[in-house]
Every structure is written in structure tokens, then in C-alpha cells.
Design an enzyme around this catalytic site. Structure first.
Site: not given
Length: 395
Positions: A131, A279
């Protein structure tokens, strides 16, 4: 090789829920799913006690838990995170990085390889999700601004060449060089995903055609309708709704997305195009208070309160502390999803998105025996990974 028989439960399959069914597994695979008893001699029998028997949950986006972050680059930390999330029904997960120094990322990739070889008591690792750091500065959220930049071909080519574990990379598609980056990943079987972005529809569409077919933590750090010199433009949110084939993932903790938005995503994208992701950062499974997002050495100081991580000035969320069981529960109680759809969003849909549905994501003969048993309130009773019980609730 020992056979295991799971019986006396409500089995959630892709097509129906079988009350009182039976599952037979051997050698890490599902041998048979039946609506009636399967007579087997000398099998280890697991009585589900009338609880639900579902496919193990698959988390495509998780940074940590239990006080550890994958970017601490400690093999024991990797294993502790896998064990923590297994207690909450996750049987497979993608360790996820943050925008960082180049060497930190390379160290995470090598640590993944070392930890993966030892991971037998927690959720299975199914590849790395990178990410960043190729993000929009305006939509960076809690990503460290020191590392935000446009794609650098020599850099990402070196990273991809260094590890076969990379399966997904999140980036902003409007950046210079992002389309070439997306095509490069797609040609190598890596999923480019749209994230931390200010793109408009006219930028999303060509990116989608280059392989950016998934949206990371939908709504979070992502453009919606904007005005430029009086003209309105559709953002990434509207683009994902318009492009039927684009998949999305949502942090269904009820905080990153409140119930009305959970309902809207489910109504428009549906359970087949929407994956649940935690997450989760290191504070998942830990008490509230100060914490660190990213590595202990170089991460951001954050505060965990109200069941979510926030920047210290409270101007943005800094990752969730959710677990997959909570997300499934929330989709049922907050978004009015059926239990079958909520489970699909946590299993078969993420398996399809990342390309492993041929072996994971549903209770079907021939697939991996990744199974979770939970009660009617989605409290986890037992987690089974490849035929091994890695968690059992103490009675």
C-alpha cells in the site's frame, strides 16, 4: 491420514444453508459436504453444537494486530498477527505495508518469506499487499507524507523482481506513470488497486482498462464529486459505482463507513463485488490508548479511542482495530445484509478478487478445508486452517 468429520451444524455453502449437515475433510481438503450424516470409521468428530459452519474469512488488507505490525519486520510478529486474527475467524490474510523507506519495504518482503515458512498456528498468508507510496498527497490520510511520490519504474521493477509474494499493489491511478505501472503489474499477475486518490472518472476509466479493477478501502481517502471552474466531475466513488465490473472493499467497522453507506455499497455493488477488510493496525485486539501506525522504529504515533485508531490531532482515522467477525456481524446488524451475503463478502468474494477461489472461499468438495464455526451472534467457536484447529473457544 486422519479424516475429520464436522457435524450437527448449519453449513453455509455458496448456494444454500444446510441445517444439520455434515462435512468430511482429510489432508487439508474438503472431501464431501452433505445434507445428511456421512458414516465414517475412525474419524475425528467435531460436534458443531447447532452453530453455523462457514468458510474461513479472507482478509485482503491487514497491517497488524495484537501489538504487532508487519512493518516491524519481525517473523515472530508476523506469526502473532496471524494467530490473533485466526481467533476472530480469519483463515487467510494478506500482510499489508505502508508508505515507507525503500529498504524497510524490502525487509518486509524478506521477513514475509521467513515467517510464511513457520506459519502453522494462525491464519495462512496468501501474498503481500503493498500500500503506497504512489499516492495523491491530498488524499494521503495517515500515510507518511515523507514517502509519497509518483511511480518510479526502476524502483517498482526492482521490488517486483525481488519477491514472488507480491499479489497486490495499491496506488493512485491519476499520477504520472501510473497507467504504465498498472499494466506492468497486471502482466505479472499482480492486482493494481485504486487507493489514496483524487482521480476523476476520465482518469479512472483508462486505469480500469489497464488492470486497476479494484478499489482499496472504498470511500476512505478517495475522491467523490468535485467542482472545477463550475463544472462537476465524478470521482473514484462514482466511477466504482458506474463500472459494474469494478470490485470494492469496505472497512465495515461502522466508523470508517456509517450504516447508511454500508447499506448503499451493498445495494449498488452487491455481495459479489464487495469484500470486507479489516485494515487493522497493531492495536487490533489490544486495549485503547496510545499506539503506533507502521513500524515501531519509524511509524506515526496515534491514539486508539471510540473503537478506531486516529491521528493524534484527530484530523483523520489511522487504520481500524476491527476483526473479521465484527465486520460480518456489522453487515448483518447495521446494513441489513443476510448472513449468507455477509459471509460471502468475507470469504468467496475476496477469494475471487485475489484469484484464489479455485481453492478457497467456499465450502465445496476439493477446496482447502479452511472453516470457521460461529454462533448466531457471530462469536467464533472454532477456526480450522487446512484441516488444523488453530483456535477453539474455551467453554
Amino acid at each position: 491420514m486422519e479424516k475429520i468429520k464436522i457435524y450437527n451444524g448449519k453449513i453455509i455453502t455458496p448456494h444454500r444453508t444446510i441445517d444439520g449437515g455434515c462435512i468430511l475433510i482429510e489432508g487439508g481438503k474438503i472431501l464431501e459436504v452433505s445434507a445428511s450424516d456421512i458414516p465414517v470409521e475412525n474419524a475425528l468428530e467435531i460436534n458443531a453444537m447447532g452453530n453455523y459452519i462457514g468458510p474461513g474469512f479472507i482478509d485482503l488488507h491487514v497491517h497488524g494486530g495484537g501489538g504487532h505490525d508487519f512493518m516491524d519486520n519481525e517473523p515472530d510478529g508476523f506469526l502473532a498477527i496471524a494467530a490473533l486474527h485466526a481467533k476472530h475467524g480469519t483463515t487467510a490474510l494478506m500482510p499489508t505495508t505502508l508508505s515507507s523507506e525503500h529498504q524497510d519495504l524490502m525487509d518486509t518482503l524478506s521477513t514475509y518469506e521467513a515467517a510464511d515458512a513457520r506459519n502453522v498456528n494462525g491464519a495462512q498468508f496468501i501474498g503481500i499487499h503493498i500500500e503506497g507510496p504512489y499516492f495523491s498527497m491530498e488524499q494521503r490520510g495517515a500515510q507518511d507524507p515523507r514517502y509519497i511520490r509518483a511511480p518510479v519504474p526502476a524502483e517498482y521493477q526492482e521490488i517486483v523482481a525481488s519477491s514472488g509474494a507480491i499479489k497486490r499493489w495499491s496506488a493512485a491511478p491519476e499520477l504520472k506513470g501510473a497507467l504504465e505501472f498498472g499494466q506492468y503489474l497486471t502482466e505479472r499477475g499482480i492486482l493494481p488497486s485504486i487507493a489514496h486518490t483524487n482521480a476523476i472518472y476520465e482518469e479512472v476509466l483508462p486505469a480500469f482498462e489497464k488492470g486497476f479493477r479494484h478499489a482499496t478501502h472504498f470511500y476512505s481517502c478517495m475522491s467523490g464529486v468535485s467542482r472545477r471552474n463550475a463544472y462537476r466531475y465524478a470521482g473514484v466513488i462514482e466511477s466504482a459505482y458506474l463500472l459494474d465490473a469494478m470490485t470494492v472493499e469496505i472497512i465495515a467497522d461502522g466508523i470508517h463507513l456509517p450504516p447508511p453507506l454500508l447499506k448503499l455499497v451493498l445495494k449498488i455493488k452487491g455481495a459479489d463485488r464487495t469484500a470486507l477488510v479489516t485494515d487493522a493496525m497493531r492495536a487490533a485486539g489490544m486495549p485503547p490508548g496510545p499506539s503506533i501506525l507502521g513500524s515501531r522504529r519509524d511509524g506515526l504515533e496515534v491514539i486508539v479511542e471510540d473503537n478506531v485508531a486516529k491521528l493524534k490531532d484527530r484530523t483523520a482515522f489511522a487504520g481500524s482495530v476491527a476483526t473479521m467477525d465484527r465486520l460480518v456481524r456489522n453487515m448483518v446488524t447495521m446494513a441489513d445484509a443476510t448472513l449468507e451475503d455477509a459471509v460471502k463478502m468475507a470469504s468467496l468474494t475476496p477469494a475471487n478478487i485475489i484469484g484464489i477461489a479455485d481453492r478457497k472461499g467456499s465450502l465445496v468438495a476439493g477446496k482447502d478445508s479452511d472453516i470457521v464455526i460461529f454462533d448466531h451472534e457471530i462469536n467464533i467457536v472454532r477456526t480450522i486452517v487446512s484441516g488444523r484447529s488453530v483456535y477453539e473457544k474455551s467453554i
